[in-house]
Design a protein around this motif. Structure first.
Motif, PDB file in Angstrom:
ATOM      1  N   ASP A 449       2.128  -0.809  -3.219  1.00  0.00           N
ATOM      2  CA  ASP A 449       3.179  -1.581  -2.553  1.00  0.00           C
ATOM      3  C   ASP A 449       2.565  -2.327  -1.376  1.00  0.00           C
ATOM      4  O   ASP A 449       1.974  -1.726  -0.477  1.00  0.00           O
ATOM      5  CB  ASP A 449       4.291  -0.643  -2.077  1.00  0.00           C
ATOM      6  CG  ASP A 449       5.522  -1.396  -1.595  1.00  0.00           C
ATOM      7  OD1 ASP A 449       5.410  -2.115  -0.580  1.00  0.00           O
ATOM      8  OD2 ASP A 449       6.583  -1.267  -2.227  1.00  0.00           O
ATOM      9  N   GLU A 452       4.501  -1.268   2.004  1.00  0.00           N
ATOM     10  CA  GLU A 452       4.518   0.152   2.348  1.00  0.00           C
ATOM     11  C   GLU A 452       3.133   0.777   2.270  1.00  0.00           C
ATOM     12  O   GLU A 452       2.930   1.908   2.713  1.00  0.00           O
ATOM     13  CB  GLU A 452       5.487   0.895   1.429  1.00  0.00           C
ATOM     14  CG  GLU A 452       6.933   0.446   1.605  1.00  0.00           C
ATOM     15  CD  GLU A 452       7.897   1.244   0.746  1.00  0.00           C
ATOM     16  OE1 GLU A 452       7.435   2.151   0.013  1.00  0.00           O
ATOM     17  OE2 GLU A 452       9.109   0.966   0.810  1.00  0.00           O
ATOM     18  N   GLU A 470      16.833  -4.499  -0.068  1.00  0.00           N
ATOM     19  CA  GLU A 470      15.501  -3.885  -0.126  1.00  0.00           C
ATOM     20  C   GLU A 470      14.629  -4.590  -1.156  1.00  0.00           C
ATOM     21  O   GLU A 470      15.120  -5.074  -2.185  1.00  0.00           O
ATOM     22  CB  GLU A 470      15.606  -2.398  -0.478  1.00  0.00           C
ATOM     23  CG  GLU A 470      14.255  -1.669  -0.429  1.00  0.00           C
ATOM     24  CD  GLU A 470      14.361  -0.187  -0.721  1.00  0.00           C
ATOM     25  OE1 GLU A 470      13.328   0.496  -0.719  1.00  0.00           O
ATOM     26  OE2 GLU A 470      15.514   0.293  -0.954  1.00  0.00           O
ATOM     27  N   TYR A 471      13.334  -4.624  -0.888  1.00  0.00           N
ATOM     28  CA  TYR A 471      12.396  -5.276  -1.804  1.00  0.00           C
ATOM     29  C   TYR A 471      11.119  -4.461  -1.916  1.00  0.00           C
ATOM     30  O   TYR A 471      10.758  -3.696  -1.014  1.00  0.00           O
ATOM     31  CB  TYR A 471      12.054  -6.690  -1.310  1.00  0.00           C
ATOM     32  CG  TYR A 471      11.610  -6.766   0.133  1.00  0.00           C
ATOM     33  CD1 TYR A 471      10.304  -6.478   0.517  1.00  0.00           C
ATOM     34  CD2 TYR A 471      12.527  -7.115   1.132  1.00  0.00           C
ATOM     35  CE1 TYR A 471       9.907  -6.539   1.841  1.00  0.00           C
ATOM     36  CE2 TYR A 471      12.147  -7.169   2.469  1.00  0.00           C
ATOM     37  CZ  TYR A 471      10.837  -6.887   2.808  1.00  0.00           C
ATOM     38  OH  TYR A 471      10.448  -6.932   4.128  1.00  0.00           O
ATOM     39  N   HIS A 472      10.454  -4.615  -3.069  1.00  0.00           N
ATOM     40  CA  HIS A 472       9.126  -4.051  -3.293  1.00  0.00           C
ATOM     41  C   HIS A 472       8.255  -5.140  -3.922  1.00  0.00           C
ATOM     42  O   HIS A 472       8.682  -5.779  -4.893  1.00  0.00           O
ATOM     43  CB  HIS A 472       9.177  -2.834  -4.213  1.00  0.00           C
ATOM     44  CG  HIS A 472       9.872  -1.652  -3.633  1.00  0.00           C
ATOM     45  ND1 HIS A 472       9.263  -0.819  -2.721  1.00  0.00           N
ATOM     46  CD2 HIS A 472      11.137  -1.158  -3.831  1.00  0.00           C
ATOM     47  CE1 HIS A 472      10.106   0.140  -2.383  1.00  0.00           C
ATOM     48  NE2 HIS A 472      11.248  -0.050  -3.036  1.00  0.00           N
ATOM     49  N   MET A 474       4.537  -5.310  -5.522  1.00  0.00           N
ATOM     50  CA  MET A 474       3.498  -4.391  -5.958  1.00  0.00           C
ATOM     51  C   MET A 474       2.379  -5.132  -6.675  1.00  0.00           C
ATOM     52  O   MET A 474       2.629  -6.024  -7.489  1.00  0.00           O
ATOM     53  CB  MET A 474       4.095  -3.329  -6.885  1.00  0.00           C
ATOM     54  CG  MET A 474       5.061  -2.397  -6.178  1.00  0.00           C
ATOM     55  SD  MET A 474       6.188  -1.544  -7.310  1.00  0.00           S
ATOM     56  CE  MET A 474       7.366  -2.866  -7.622  1.00  0.00           C
TER      57      MET A 474
END
Length: 476
Positions: A449, A452, A470-472, A474
């Protein structure tokens, strides 16, 4: 385009016609976004590839409002910040018009940068021609490029051409006129006067001015204002004249004419996408509408062409609202999308410092830079763009492949892959908690990520819960 008019951008999406925001100050005029009635020009699919410099394949672009960029509002102050912009991940610096501004009929205390009084000079308030050359050279030393904003459709009322060459201007009932839109209606840009591209001498003079900056200042291309109000056959003449000096990059503000890609341009504005994302942020459209718009662009544009994706620019910021005003609590979620979609992401000056005001257009209104609170956020996205080939521009990048989530009206998820490089993006585009279940295939694997900084494994059929907005992002 200096947005002092109403945007009439509309698009047919899943049977629904939606429109862009309006600027109440001005009369009706199109901003160059595809409308529901605009015919698709599929001829560009078979057009030859307009050349693009090698350095554009993974480039990002940053717009500089020179007047507001510093307390001094000059080119030297922009040059000082070039190393910082390089560190941020910026490749292309787009300077808003740097030319002398007309005094006749000017708006506000300082006038509009898009009211050009001399196409071959630098506004004394911004510095000298040598200052511009020094800025460009410094950018090149840093591995960056510089685009000038150019205004081909109109000049200031006190541009020398008005008296010297009145036949170079559009006449209505025997009198010069402020610009008309592509439907022949007034735009409300009453501080400028429209040029007439039926005149071959005007065309020659305009190409001479454009080649001047490439030849003498070594700029790397142009952002062309209101380019759709200028005939495509003129752009066909412009491109070889510029490329004869050096390979250039050309950005069209227009969106409604895909044939421009065949004539001259490498990239245009994603106006319709911008309007759609604002509607999604306000709950007026569903996330699935993104798929329809991306599909239409794929059909209309040649394979090598792409769009500039944005959440802010000088028009939007001044006339329609700040990032927060336009996108609310989900602002960063939408920046994520525009930074990872097909196309080149734009950062408008001040966004890396959380620009929270509408910069005045005709007055001095300096950016408050503060401590660059969002610099790490933007640097993470721009660095990923550079390093991961899946996010590269045009044919150099990977195709966007949708990942079904079971909540596609609210959540947008996709994979982009080029060779062994992958990026997966998951974004909750709603203010509600969303529990999703991933389906489809091709994306399973181990990722990191980007924000993160921790590993994440994606599996087909897995479920996960996303907080509001919220977002990711990757990458493998």
């Amino acid at each position: 385009m200096r947005l002092t008019f109403i945007y009439l951008a509309s698009l047919l999406l899943i049977g629904t016609v939606w429109g862009c925001r309006t600027n109440p100050e001005q009369t009706e005029a199109q901003n160059g976004s595809l409308s529901a009635t605009t015919p698709t020009d599929t001829s560009t699919q078979n057009g030859s590839n307009v050349p693009a410099p090698e350095w554009t394949k993974n480039a990002t672009i940053y717009e500089v409002n020179v007047r507001q960029f510093s307390a001094k509002g000059d080119l030297a102050s922009v040059e000082i910040q070039l190393p910082r912009l390089k560190e941020l991940g910026v490749d292309i610096v787009w300077l808003m018009p740097i030319y002398p501004i007309g005094l006749e009929k000017k708006k506000g205390a300082l006038g509009s940068p898009y009211s050009v009084a001399d196409y071959k000079a630098v506004n004394p308030a911004y510095g000298t021609f040598d200052d511009l050359k020094h800025l460009v050279q410094r950018a090149h030393d840093l591995g960056m490029r510089v685009l000038l904003d150019y205004v081909p459709n109109h000049t200031a009322w006190d541009h020398p051409w008005v008296k010297q060459h009145p036949d170079w201007y559009t006449l209505v009932n025997g009198k010069m006129t402020s610009p008309l839109d592509d439907k022949g209606k007034p735009t409300g840009w009453d501080d400028v006067v429209e040029l007439n591209y039926d005149n071959p001498d005007l065309r020659a003079a305009m190409i001479d001015a454009m080649t001047f900056w490439v030849r003498e200042a070594d700029i790397d291309g142009y952002r062309m204002d209101a380019s759709g109000l200028v005939p495509d056959n003129f752009w066909q003449d412009v491109r070889p004249a510029l490329d004869k000096i050096k390979p250039v990059f050309m950005l069209s503000e227009w969106e409604a004419d895909p044939a421009q890609f065949k004539a001259c341009f490498n990239m245009n504005y994603g106006w319709a996408m911008h309007a759609l994302l604002k509607d999604i942020a306000k709950g007026k459209a569903k996330a699935t509408a993104i798929d329809s718009l991306l599909a239409s662009r794929k059909k209309e544009y040649p394979r090598w062409a792409y769009q500039m994706q944005f959440t802010q620019n000088h028009d939007e910021n001044t006339w329609n609202g700040t990032l927060t005003e336009s996108f609310g609590a989900g602002a960063k979620a939408f920046v994520i999308l525009t930074s990872t979609f097909n196309g080149m992401p734009l950062v408008y000056n001040g966004m890396e410092s959380g620009l929270n005001k509408r910069l005045l257009f005709f007055e001095k209104d300096s950016i408050n830079w503060g401590t660059y609170t969002d610099a790490t956020f933007y640097k993470s996205l721009l660095t990923l763009k550079h390093r991961n080939r899946a996010l590269w521009n045009g044919e150099a990048g990977g195709e966007l492949i949708k990942i079904p989530t079971g909540h596609d009206d609210q959540v947008y998820a996709f994979l982009r892959q080029r060779d062994n490089d992958r990026v997966v993006v998951l974004v909750n585009l709603s203010n509600q908690l969303q529990t999703i279940r991933l389906s489809g295939d091709g994306y399973a694997g181990l990722y990191t990520d980007v924000f993160e900084h921790k590993p994440m494994e994606l599996k087909t059929g897995m479920t996960m819960t996303l907080k509001p907005w919220e977002y990711h992002v990757m990458t493998n």
